[in-house]
Design a protein around this motif. Structure first.
Motif, short mmCIF file in Angstrom:
data_model
loop_
_atom_site.label_atom_id
_atom_site.label_comp_id
_atom_site.label_asym_id
_atom_site.label_seq_id
_atom_site.Cartn_x
_atom_site.Cartn_y
_atom_site.Cartn_z
N LEU A 232 0.83 -1.20 0.00
CA LEU A 232 0.00 0.00 0.00
C LEU A 232 0.87 1.26 0.00
CD1 LEU A 232 -2.83 -1.07 2.47
CD2 LEU A 232 -3.04 -0.71 0.00
N LEU A 233 1.97 1.24 0.74
CA LEU A 233 2.87 2.39 0.76
C LEU A 233 3.52 2.60 -0.61
CD1 LEU A 233 4.57 1.97 4.25
CD2 LEU A 233 3.05 3.83 3.53
N LEU A 234 3.89 1.51 -1.28
CA LEU A 234 4.45 1.63 -2.63
C LEU A 234 3.44 2.25 -3.59
CD1 LEU A 234 6.35 -1.79 -2.93
CD2 LEU A 234 7.36 0.49 -2.70
N GLY A 235 2.19 1.83 -3.44
CA GLY A 235 1.16 2.42 -4.28
C GLY A 235 0.93 3.88 -3.96
N MET A 236 0.98 4.23 -2.67
CA MET A 236 0.80 5.63 -2.27
C MET A 236 1.89 6.51 -2.86
SD MET A 236 -0.27 5.26 1.74
CE MET A 236 -1.80 4.46 2.22
N TYR A 237 3.08 5.95 -2.98
CA TYR A 237 4.17 6.73 -3.57
C TYR A 237 3.88 7.05 -5.03
CZ TYR A 237 8.82 8.12 -5.12
OH TYR A 237 9.86 8.80 -5.65
N LYS A 238 3.30 6.10 -5.75
CA LYS A 238 2.91 6.35 -7.13
C LYS A 238 1.86 7.47 -7.20
CE LYS A 238 3.75 1.94 -9.49
NZ LYS A 238 4.30 2.45 -10.74
N PHE B 241 -1.98 -10.91 -2.93
CA PHE B 241 -1.51 -10.87 -4.32
C PHE B 241 -2.28 -9.82 -5.12
CE2 PHE B 241 0.06 -15.36 -3.71
CZ PHE B 241 1.38 -15.08 -3.98
N PHE B 242 -3.58 -9.76 -4.93
CA PHE B 242 -4.38 -8.86 -5.76
C PHE B 242 -4.43 -7.44 -5.21
CE2 PHE B 242 -5.57 -12.95 -7.39
CZ PHE B 242 -5.61 -12.71 -8.75
N VAL B 243 -4.24 -7.26 -3.91
CA VAL B 243 -4.07 -5.91 -3.38
C VAL B 243 -2.77 -5.33 -3.89
CG1 VAL B 243 -3.67 -4.58 -1.27
CG2 VAL B 243 -5.55 -6.23 -1.37
N ALA B 244 -1.73 -6.15 -3.96
CA ALA B 244 -0.46 -5.69 -4.53
C ALA B 244 -0.63 -5.32 -6.00
CB ALA B 244 0.61 -6.77 -4.36
N TYR B 245 -1.40 -6.13 -6.70
CA TYR B 245 -1.64 -5.87 -8.13
C TYR B 245 -2.35 -4.54 -8.35
CZ TYR B 245 -3.89 -6.42 -12.71
OH TYR B 245 -4.34 -6.20 -13.98
N ILE B 246 -3.42 -4.29 -7.58
CA ILE B 246 -4.16 -3.05 -7.81
C ILE B 246 -3.46 -1.84 -7.19
CG2 ILE B 246 -6.37 -4.27 -7.95
CD1 ILE B 246 -7.00 -3.17 -5.13
N SER B 247 -2.56 -2.07 -6.25
CA SER B 247 -1.85 -0.96 -5.62
C SER B 247 -0.70 -0.46 -6.48
CB SER B 247 -1.31 -1.36 -4.25
OG SER B 247 -2.35 -1.64 -3.37
N ILE B 248 -0.01 -1.40 -7.14
CA ILE B 248 1.25 -1.05 -7.79
C ILE B 248 1.17 -1.15 -9.31
CG2 ILE B 248 3.70 -1.66 -7.94
CD1 ILE B 248 3.39 -2.85 -5.09
N LEU B 249 0.46 -2.16 -9.84
CA LEU B 249 0.43 -2.36 -11.29
C LEU B 249 -0.82 -1.74 -11.92
CD1 LEU B 249 1.77 -6.04 -11.41
CD2 LEU B 249 3.04 -3.92 -11.79
#
Length: 833
Positions: free
Chosen positions: A428-434, A508-516
């Motif tokens: 989630l933090l990686l996605g927030m950075y985006k 897996f899918f939270v990572a997918y929607i957060s980052i990809l």
């Protein structure tokens, strides 16, 4: 089921009453949900098989599927609908769930126009139903013989972008690729199982009811989550709460009516997980139902043939494979689950090969976009090495297990469970950075999608509203999200093995929607990527994990009720209108009196309407732009009964007669960065005209100074009846052209004279204009040119030539004395080089 097959083969051999009775007693009862899933698998399998073979037919598929299901019931089950959801303890909850689901889904959206994924799927279904095969052929382009007209057609109807010869040579419409331009052979973009189910419902219940295939799979997904929750907790009320929260969810409700693949994929995957979990729970009691594993693997394969994103599931199943090897002490269960997962990998590989053959451009593009961003150049080789590494790693785990040195790996996995909350926070933090980069920096200033199309760069704090996890929170409600993080952060240690694996799947899918897949430009459309995995399984995990909580249950119940009321509010808003409302009636009104042997000339008509005309209505369509119809040749006129012109604006031409004026309506919810609430219509006019062929040919002759032998209204003498072949002497008159500034007579032939090869001397060919013999000039690609000398008008052409009899030359059985086969005669200023 393998065991049952062995038993049945022995039954045939031994053929004794005692043995028959023993086998009969070993057979299991057929549960209602089992029957439903066996039927779904059978229809899916035969639909794909028949489509790949080029002979898909709704009737054939339904009949052979029913026969297959009856045979399976006869061989492997001793009673039908014995228990499961049909029993009294489940029936009330299940019926209530189904009624809630139907209430919030109502009628599916009749989305028949192209342009976006949903319209492509619907038109794929119609094309498959009408044509019976994967590949589509452009019969309009195939009927064009004139090179010049074919070039004009390609310039306005084909978008060339050569990528790989004979597999991707451009596209005909968005979502329709050209695989072989020479053969006019096209292929649709997406995988085929979803449109095949639309075609099945179309064929069985009528085209206006095709969308109920989505409602059908939507109800299956709700029922599957109910069954999953029950298998996890053994509590019917918890199961009902899980299913109800999904049934009233506005995102799930919307895409249950909107014909994209997410709901169908969810139905296949969740049903597959149910059978896997059902097998696991029974196997712990030493009841090994291998048929449940077979159903599970076939259902997940259905998902693989519905959406290309099946590769996102493979890491989870790999982790399950390793976990099974390390922690499963039941040898029989371990062996059967290992075989199950390897069968799953194999069937996924088959789905990839299917896609590479039947949908090459789409599959290659998706895999390149997905893996090149992660692995860089030469991603195919790196991906192969990565797969090999993980299989070697699994082999090492198996070896360590055999020599009883697997404790280190077990400790790593157990430690990984404790790290799950932190892994969620990291992704989630990686996605927030985006999101920060999007809102406050120039990181995406050159991004053609985010900034070029949507202008989202430097929008500061508003960038959060376009982040997938934030949108997921909006559709789940803050109440459910609070409960999810409470369980994740404070009840992680109390989770069962199944709940832990479910949490890993969600990760897996939270990572997918957060980052990809982290950006959602507007809703509902782009929010659909949340509804196939992240949203339903977070609901499932949260509600089932709350059963591990000892205190505060009343508070949690209140929060769940508030989450349900929140969802109901936004789902009810969808009753304000149907997306694409009006388009079906508009297209039907346009094509009401247009037959398959007619032609529609679409003037400045976009790809959305054209796709519905070509594939949904199965009409012949040629797109053109500008004000002129001069591309339409006499030969083309002769191939179609009636010719119509369709335009967004009034179009005046002496050869056109107004046929119809259609009010084109398109209903939609306003595209916003929140849950859409405003519904409105786009209303335009479509104008349909009918072409008067005789007027058009006269206009065409005079404007182009050209005579088509097949179509032009001129007098012909010395021609064989209904033929372009002349006798030894022929004459054409009944026209009057001003040729003051023109220098050449151009004689176009079909190129079918095997004796003389169109050599004027060998043929003895003489051409006279107005009684004056013309001098031969040159020959070029089926055209003979003659010089015009000091003539201001043209009103008569005579042709003299030697003849030949095809039968005497053993060409064919034609015993006529043929002269020359004339396609057209034109008067031109210069010979183009």
């Amino acid at each position: 089921m393998i065991r049952y097959l062995k038993n049945y083969s022995r039954l045939v051999i031994e053929n004794t009453k005692d043995y028959y009775s023993r086998v009969e007693n070993e057979r299991e009862p057929l549960l209602f949900f089992d029957f439903l899933m066996i039927l779904v698998i059978a229809i899916s399998f035969f639909s794909l098989l028949f489509l790949a073979g080029g002979f898909f037919s709704v009737g054939r598929v339904v009949i052979i599927s029913l026969l297959a299901v009856l045979l399976i019931i006869k061989l492997f089950y001793h009673s039908v609908f014995a228990s499961n959801i049909m029993t009294s303890k489940h029936l009330f909850f299940v019926l209530t769930l189904m009624l809630i689901g139907l209430f919030f889904r109502g009628e599916p959206y009749q989305y028949i126009i192209g342009g976006q994924d949903q319209g492509i799927y619907v038109n794929m279904s119609k094309a498959f139903k009408n044509q019976g095969g994967v590949f589509q052929y452009d019969r309009v382009r195939q009927a064009i013989n004139e090179p010049e007209f074919k070039q004009i057609y390609d310039n306005t109807n084909i978008y060339k972008a050569v990528k790989k010869r004979k597999e991707y040579e451009g596209f005909y419409l968005p979502g329709v690729y050209v695989t072989n331009l020479e053969q006019s052979k096209y292929v649709f973009q997406f995988y085929h199982l979803h449109p095949l189910w639309l075609a099945i419902f179309d064929g069985v219940f009528g085209e206006q009811n095709a969308g109920y295939a989505l409602i059908f799979f939507s109800l299956i997904s709700i029922l599957a989550l109910y069954l999953l929750a029950y298998e996890i907790t053994g509590n019917r009320l918890v199961a009902f709460t899980t299913g109800a929260l999904l049934a009233v969810n506005p995102l799930h409700a919307f895409f249950s009516k909107f014909p994209v693949t997410e709901i169908v994929a969810l139905a296949f995957a969740s049903s597959s997980f149910y059978y896997l979990l059902r097998y696991y729970n029974l196997a712990k009691q030493k009841k090994y139902r291998v048929d449940y594993l077979i159903l599970s693997v076939l259902l997940i394969t259905g998902m693989f043939f519905t959406r290309i994103s099946g590769f996102m599931y493979l890491p989870f199943f790999y982790l399950l494979l390793v976990t099974n090897q390390l922690f499963n002490q039941d040898r029989a269960m371990k062996r059967e689950i290992t075989g199950y997962i390897f069968a799953l990998f194999l069937l996924y590989g088959i789905s990839v090969l299917y896609g590479l053959h039947f949908s090459y451009p789409y599959v290659s593009d998706i895999y390149q976009m997905s893996f090149e961003s992660l692995l860089g150049t030469s991603w195919e080789r790196k991906l192969f090495l990565l797969i090999a590494f993980f299989f070697l790693l699994y082999a090492a785990v198996c070896y360590l297990t055999k020599i009883k040195h697997a404790e280190t790996v077990k400790k790593i996995l157990i430690f990984g469970k404790a790290l799950l909350p932190y892994l969620f926070l990291i992704v989630l933090l990686l996605g927030m950075y985006k999101v920060y980069q999007l809102g406050y920096t120039d990181r995406f200033i050159d991004d053609n999608w985010l900034n070029g199309v949507w202008h989202l760069n430097h929008i500061e704090s508003k960038a959060w509203r376009y982040w997938s996890p934030y949108v997921l929170l909006v559709y789940l409600s803050v109440y459910l999200v609070v409960l999810f993080f409470y369980v994740l952060l404070f009840r992680n240690k109390t989770l069962s093995f199944v709940q832990t694996m479910l949490l890993v799947f969600v990760l897996f899918f939270v990572a997918y929607i957060s980052i990809l897949q982290w950006k959602i430009p507007y809703q509902y459309y782009y929010a659909r990527y949340l509804v196939s995995e992240a949203l339903p399984y977070i609901i499932l995990f949260t509600v089932t994990a709350l059963t591990t909580v000892k205190k505060g249950k009343f508070l949690y119940l209140i929060l769940l009720i508030f989450a349900g009321i929140y969802a109901v509010h936004f789902s009810l808003i969808q009753n304000r209108g149907n997306v694409a409302d009006g388009t079906y009636e508009s297209i039907k009104e346009i094509t009401h009196n247009i037959d398959k042997d007619d032609l529609i000339l679409a003037k400045d008509i976009g790809t959305e309407v054209k796709m519905a005309l070509v594939y949904y209505e199965d009409k012949n369509v040629i797109s053109f732009q500008g004000e002129e119809l001069n591309f339409l040749t006499g030969e083309t006129l002769s191939k179609y009964n009636d010719i119509f012109v369709l335009s967004w604006y009034p179009y005046q031409h002496e050869a056109l007669t107004a046929e119809n004026e259609v009010t084109y309506r398109f209903g939609l919810f306003k595209h916003t960065d929140g849950i859409p609430e405003k519904y409105y219509y786009i209303i335009k006019k479509l104008y349909l005209y009918k072409l008067d062929k005789s007027k058009w040919v006269s206009f065409l002759m005079n404007s182009k100074k050209s005579i088509s032998i097949k179509a032009s209204p001129v007098n012909r003498e010395g021609f064989f009846t209904d033929s372009v072949w002349t006798t030894n002497s022929a004459k054409i008159d009944g026209f009057d052209f001003n040729i003051t500034d023109l220098n050449y007579l151009k004689l176009d032939v079909y190129g079918n004279n095997p004796i003389y090869g169109y050599d004027p001397d060998k043929m003895g060919l003489e051409i006279s204009l107005n009684g004056k013999k013309l001098k031969y000039h040159s020959q070029k690609e089926g055209s003979l040119y003659f010089e015009i000398d000091d003539q201001d008008s043209a009103h008569e052409v005579t042709i003299h030539t030697k003849t030949f009899v095809p039968k005497l030359h053993q060409i064919n059985e034609d015993d006529r004395a043929l002269g020359i086969d004339i396609k057209s005669i034109s008067f031109i200023k210069e010979i183009k080089q």
